[in-house]
Scaffold this active site. Structure first.
Site, PDB file in Angstrom:
ATOM      1  N   ARG A  78       0.815  -1.212   0.000  1.00  0.00           N
ATOM      2  CA  ARG A  78       0.000   0.000   0.000  1.00  0.00           C
ATOM      3  C   ARG A  78       0.848   1.262   0.000  1.00  0.00           C
ATOM      4  NH1 ARG A  78      -3.902  -1.932   4.852  1.00  0.00           N
ATOM      5  NH2 ARG A  78      -1.867  -2.724   5.509  1.00  0.00           N
ATOM      6  N   THR A 119      10.694   1.360   6.908  1.00  0.00           N
ATOM      7  CA  THR A 119      10.230   0.070   7.434  1.00  0.00           C
ATOM      8  C   THR A 119      10.192   0.111   8.956  1.00  0.00           C
ATOM      9  OG1 THR A 119      11.242  -1.045   5.546  1.00  0.00           O
ATOM     10  CG2 THR A 119      10.691  -2.403   7.456  1.00  0.00           C
ATOM     11  N   THR A 125       7.407   9.077   8.276  1.00  0.00           N
ATOM     12  CA  THR A 125       7.909  10.082   7.341  1.00  0.00           C
ATOM     13  C   THR A 125       6.997  11.303   7.224  1.00  0.00           C
ATOM     14  OG1 THR A 125       6.871   8.841   5.542  1.00  0.00           O
ATOM     15  CG2 THR A 125       9.224   8.452   5.935  1.00  0.00           C
ATOM     16  N   HIS A 142      -4.079   2.099  15.276  1.00  0.00           N
ATOM     17  CA  HIS A 142      -3.912   1.798  13.859  1.00  0.00           C
ATOM     18  C   HIS A 142      -4.946   0.774  13.411  1.00  0.00           C
ATOM     19  CE1 HIS A 142       0.059   3.682  14.415  1.00  0.00           C
ATOM     20  NE2 HIS A 142       0.045   3.847  13.103  1.00  0.00           N
ATOM     21  N   HIS A 143      -4.991   0.571  12.123  1.00  0.00           N
ATOM     22  CA  HIS A 143      -5.905  -0.392  11.506  1.00  0.00           C
ATOM     23  C   HIS A 143      -5.658  -1.822  12.010  1.00  0.00           C
ATOM     24  CE1 HIS A 143      -2.470  -1.552   8.951  1.00  0.00           C
ATOM     25  NE2 HIS A 143      -2.214  -0.252   8.931  1.00  0.00           N
ATOM     26  N   LYS A 165      -2.296  -4.016  11.164  1.00  0.00           N
ATOM     27  CA  LYS A 165      -0.929  -3.686  11.597  1.00  0.00           C
ATOM     28  C   LYS A 165      -0.386  -4.791  12.485  1.00  0.00           C
ATOM     29  CE  LYS A 165       1.919   0.116  13.290  1.00  0.00           C
ATOM     30  NZ  LYS A 165       2.796   0.017  12.093  1.00  0.00           N
ATOM     31  N   THR A 209       5.944   4.897  14.999  1.00  0.00           N
ATOM     32  CA  THR A 209       5.745   6.306  15.344  1.00  0.00           C
ATOM     33  C   THR A 209       5.689   6.508  16.846  1.00  0.00           C
ATOM     34  OG1 THR A 209       4.522   6.627  13.297  1.00  0.00           O
ATOM     35  CG2 THR A 209       4.253   8.301  14.998  1.00  0.00           C
TER      36      THR A 209
END
Length: 242
Positions: free
Chosen positions: A12, A75, A101, A131-132, A135, A142
């Site tokens: 993705r 990554t 990023t 998160h979704h 993950k 992060t």
């Protein structure tokens, strides 16, 4: 115009990166996925962007070194041995590795570092991320990036002061600890909050990601910035001049 090669092109983020490269006016030098010819891609690129997997990192670094070009690594789920490999690669080429990023998250980390440095250990720090459901790593890259920022602000080692996965009779919260809580569900692209809780007051610094394109745009900006930099380890904060 930079020639940007994408590692992990079928994921993705890989698809988002291809769109971001084009939107920024750069040239997509091509992409590879698992089992692809990374060395061949490197030979036709000015810089590589890696959003693949931790198991592929060392090979990707060797390809960048062989071609003499910089590499940006987004990554997540990296371990100590991966960071050692990144340090080693930084002796030969420009390397930028980050858990996020996004330019907004980069600024958030700067604010967290500043807040932690100004407030004493009596201010408890908790990092909450969501998160979704797909993950696979927790805490997120992060969240760890933000935890490192808080630890740097306090001049302590995160590994020695982090609290994760509280359950049962854990006892009172350790003074000076940096806590993590990970939530998973739905299709959430990424939400992070850093809570600084003092006596009768709280500060909450937050960031919400609405689309993966924010990470792709930041990665492209960081990759273009890397071109021409001397060998070494770099951060997204340097890309923003922080």
């Amino acid at each position: 115009m930079a020639r940007i090669g994408i590692i992990g092109s079928e994921g993705r983020m890989g698809h988002a990166l291809a769109r971001a490269v084009e939107a920024a006016g750069h040239d997509c030098a091509g992409g590879v996925d698992r089992g692809g010819d990374v060395a061949g891609l490197a030979d036709h690129s000015d810089v590589l962007v890696d959003f693949s997997s931790p198991t592929a990192l060392e090979g990707n670094l060797h390809a960048a070194i062989g071609a003499g070009i910089p590499i940006l690594v987004g990554t997540t789920g990296l371990e100590e041995r991966h960071h050692a490999a990144l340090d080693s690669a930084g002796g030969a080429i420009a390397v930028l590795q980050t858990g996020n990023t996004s330019l907004g998250v980069t600024l958030l980390a700067h604010l967290v570092r500043e807040a932690a440095s100004k407030l004493g250990p009596e201010w408890d720090i908790e990092i909450v991320e969501m998160h979704h459901r797909m993950k696979v790593d927790a805490p997120s890259g992060t969240a760890l990036l933000l935890g490192e920022a808080a630890a740097e602000g306090r001049r302590i080692e995160l590994a020695a002061h982090s609290e994760r996965g509280r359950d049962g009779q854990t006892g009172r919260r350790a003074s000076g600890a940096i806590g993590f809580a990970s939530l998973r569900g739905g299709t959430v692209a990424g939400e992070h909050s850093v809570i600084l809780a003092g006596e009768q007051e709280r500060i909450v610094l937050s960031h919400s990601a609405e689309d993966r394109m924010i990470f792709a745009r930041g990665a492209v900006r960081g990759a273009a910035w890397l071109i021409g930099q001397p060998a070494g380890r770099y951060t997204m904060g340097q890309v923003l001049g922080l």
